[in-house]
Design an enzyme around this catalytic site. Structure first.
Site, PDB file in Angstrom:
ATOM      1  N   GLU A   1      -8.541  31.353   4.183  1.00  0.00           N
ATOM      2  CA  GLU A   1      -9.347  32.718   4.381  1.00  0.00           C
ATOM      3  C   GLU A   1      -8.978  33.093   6.001  1.00  0.00           C
ATOM      4  O   GLU A   1      -8.420  34.228   6.254  1.00  0.00           O
ATOM      5  CB  GLU A   1     -10.970  32.585   4.590  1.00  0.00           C
ATOM      6  CG  GLU A   1     -11.295  32.319   3.173  1.00  0.00           C
ATOM      7  CD  GLU A   1     -11.563  30.689   2.742  1.00  0.00           C
ATOM      8  OE1 GLU A   1     -12.239  30.219   2.076  1.00  0.00           O
ATOM      9  OE2 GLU A   1     -10.584  30.058   3.475  1.00  0.00           O
TER      10      GLU A   1
ATOM     11  N   ALA B   1      13.788  -7.254 -21.267  1.00  0.00           N
ATOM     12  CA  ALA B   1      13.089  -8.313 -20.806  1.00  0.00           C
ATOM     13  C   ALA B   1      13.490  -9.008 -19.880  1.00  0.00           C
ATOM     14  O   ALA B   1      13.051  -9.598 -18.719  1.00  0.00           O
ATOM     15  CB  ALA B   1      13.305  -9.473 -22.006  1.00  0.00           C
TER      16      ALA B   1
ATOM     17  N   SER C   1      -2.229  -9.341  -4.452  1.00  0.00           N
ATOM     18  CA  SER C   1      -3.490 -10.315  -3.991  1.00  0.00           C
ATOM     19  C   SER C   1      -2.959 -11.360  -3.151  1.00  0.00           C
ATOM     20  O   SER C   1      -3.456 -11.998  -2.373  1.00  0.00           O
ATOM     21  CB  SER C   1      -4.335 -10.480  -5.210  1.00  0.00           C
ATOM     22  OG  SER C   1      -3.288 -11.161  -6.122  1.00  0.00           O
TER      23      SER C   1
ATOM     24  N   LEU D   1      -0.690  -4.045 -14.098  1.00  0.00           N
ATOM     25  CA  LEU D   1      -1.983  -3.211 -13.379  1.00  0.00           C
ATOM     26  C   LEU D   1      -1.935  -2.052 -14.287  1.00  0.00           C
ATOM     27  O   LEU D   1      -3.175  -1.683 -14.291  1.00  0.00           O
ATOM     28  CB  LEU D   1      -1.154  -2.675 -12.100  1.00  0.00           C
ATOM     29  CG  LEU D   1      -1.928  -1.806 -11.311  1.00  0.00           C
ATOM     30  CD1 LEU D   1      -3.387  -2.264 -11.052  1.00  0.00           C
ATOM     31  CD2 LEU D   1      -1.024  -1.424  -9.929  1.00  0.00           C
TER      32      LEU D   1
END
Length: 362
Positions: A46, A157, A226, A294
């Protein structure tokens, strides 16, 4: 309003944490000013439109989201419209931000300005999805991107995966990255691919100023790790933008920014705690490009708001890596998605899907 929507889309590459809003000022059926959200701390849509107009007396403002009513890094847009002499405001959506939530519209009406609500609402809901989700539930939209073969495999793989999809699909991924505030992967992908998760200017399918805005405000990067296995020389740690490593008490050196979050029962980063952290960082759009571990945890836990799948007309066989590592006992336990769009990109398909039951909406 369509013009305002198109302007708002120009802001999607740099407005966060603010929403990408567009505004058009019209007087006597002629556009007298237009604008879209600038980077945080700079003009809202705006204010930009009013500045461009110079004189907005007697004009109607078409704006994609309710004008703000509070003092933040910039002044309240509702007050600016009132002071400028605007006589009517057409708003696509009310702002669910608790600091606004109808107060901007109320201020305009109290000043004698006519306010209409709802025109273009469906399009704006889609364009502002990440911001609206963050305001309504506490964290932004989580998009999971997957590149896979016809038989649902993402790599051989051996880990070989470049390139399953073609150039058109890879260019579209660059656009998707440009629209994100944060890109996330897991440490497994870092170790296997040594990925950068950056924008590549030569592949980014944007033109002119859109490309300039995207490259000037690249998304931040994050690794869920982790046990702190990210190598010091990993390419994801390179570049001008700091990469955050989410871990549990792991030491990765003073040059690496780490955030410690709780572990789940399997010793991995607790996804619930991680999502709460994302909300605290005020991120509207989070894009995840990760491996099967994940990916599986996010899908099975119901954390994904949008799936973007790039599917190549290739079969990799049952020895190749699956798109998601999940253990599902019965068909009734299988996570369900609704396909919202299928688009051909060169030789590949882009499939967009949303969960049948969204965690944030239950």
């Amino acid at each position: 309003m369509q013009r305002a929507i198109e302007l708002g889309r120009k802001a999607r590459y740099w407005s966060a944490p603010n929403p990408p809003v567009g505004c058009v000022l019209v007087r006597n059926d002629k556009e007298v000013g237009a604008g879209f959200t600038q980077p945080a701390g700079q003009a809202h849509a705006e204010a930009m439109a009013l500045n461009n107009a110079g004189d907005a007396t007697g004009a109607t403002a078409f704006v994609t989201l309710e004008p703000c009513s509070h003092q933040g890094q910039t002044g309240p847009c509702a007050s600016a419209l009132i002071s400028a002499g605007v006589v009517r405001v057409v708003v696509a959506l009310e702002d669910p931000n608790p600091q606004v939530a109808g107060r901007g519209i109320a201020a305009l009406r109290s000043a004698g300005i006519e306010v209409d609500i709802g025109e273009g609402a469906e399009k704006v809901e889609a364009d502002l999805a990440g911001f609206l989700l963050r305001m309504r539930r506490g964290h932004g939209r989580i998009t999971l991107k997957i590149a896979m073969s016809l038989d649902g495999r993402t790599a051989m793989a051996s880990g070989e995966s470049q390139w399953i999809t073609g150039e058109d699909a890879r260019a579209d991924v660059q656009r998707l990255r440009a629209e994100a505030d944060l890109m996330v992967t897991g440490v497994g992908t870092v170790l296997a691919d040594d990925c950068r998760l950056t924008l590549r200017a030569d592949e980014l399918p944007l033109d002119g100023d859109d490309k300039v805005r995207a490259l000037a405000h690249p998304p931040a990067r994050m690794v869920l790790d982790s046990k702190g296995r990210t190598p010091a020389g990993a390419r994801i740690l390179e570049g001008g933008e700091t990469t955050v490593i989410i871990t549990q008490n792991a030491k990765l050196g003073e040059a690496v920014q780490t955030v410690t979050l709780p572990a789940d029962v399997e010793g991995r980063v607790d996804i619930s705690a991680w999502v709460q952290y994302l909300g605290e960082r005020a991120l509207n759009e989070v894009l995840i490009e990760a491996g099967p571990t994940l990916t599986g945890a996010l899908i099975q836990g119901g954390w994904v708001d949008r799936l973007v799948i790039y599917q190549a007309p290739t079969v990799l066989g049952d020895g190749a890596r699956p798109m998601a590592a999940m253990s599902i006992g019965t068909l009734g336990d299988a996570p369900g998605f609704q396909i919202t769009e299928v688009t051909r990109l060169g030789r590949d398909l882009r499939i967009m899907a949303t969960p049948e039951s969204a965690r944030g909406e239950r």
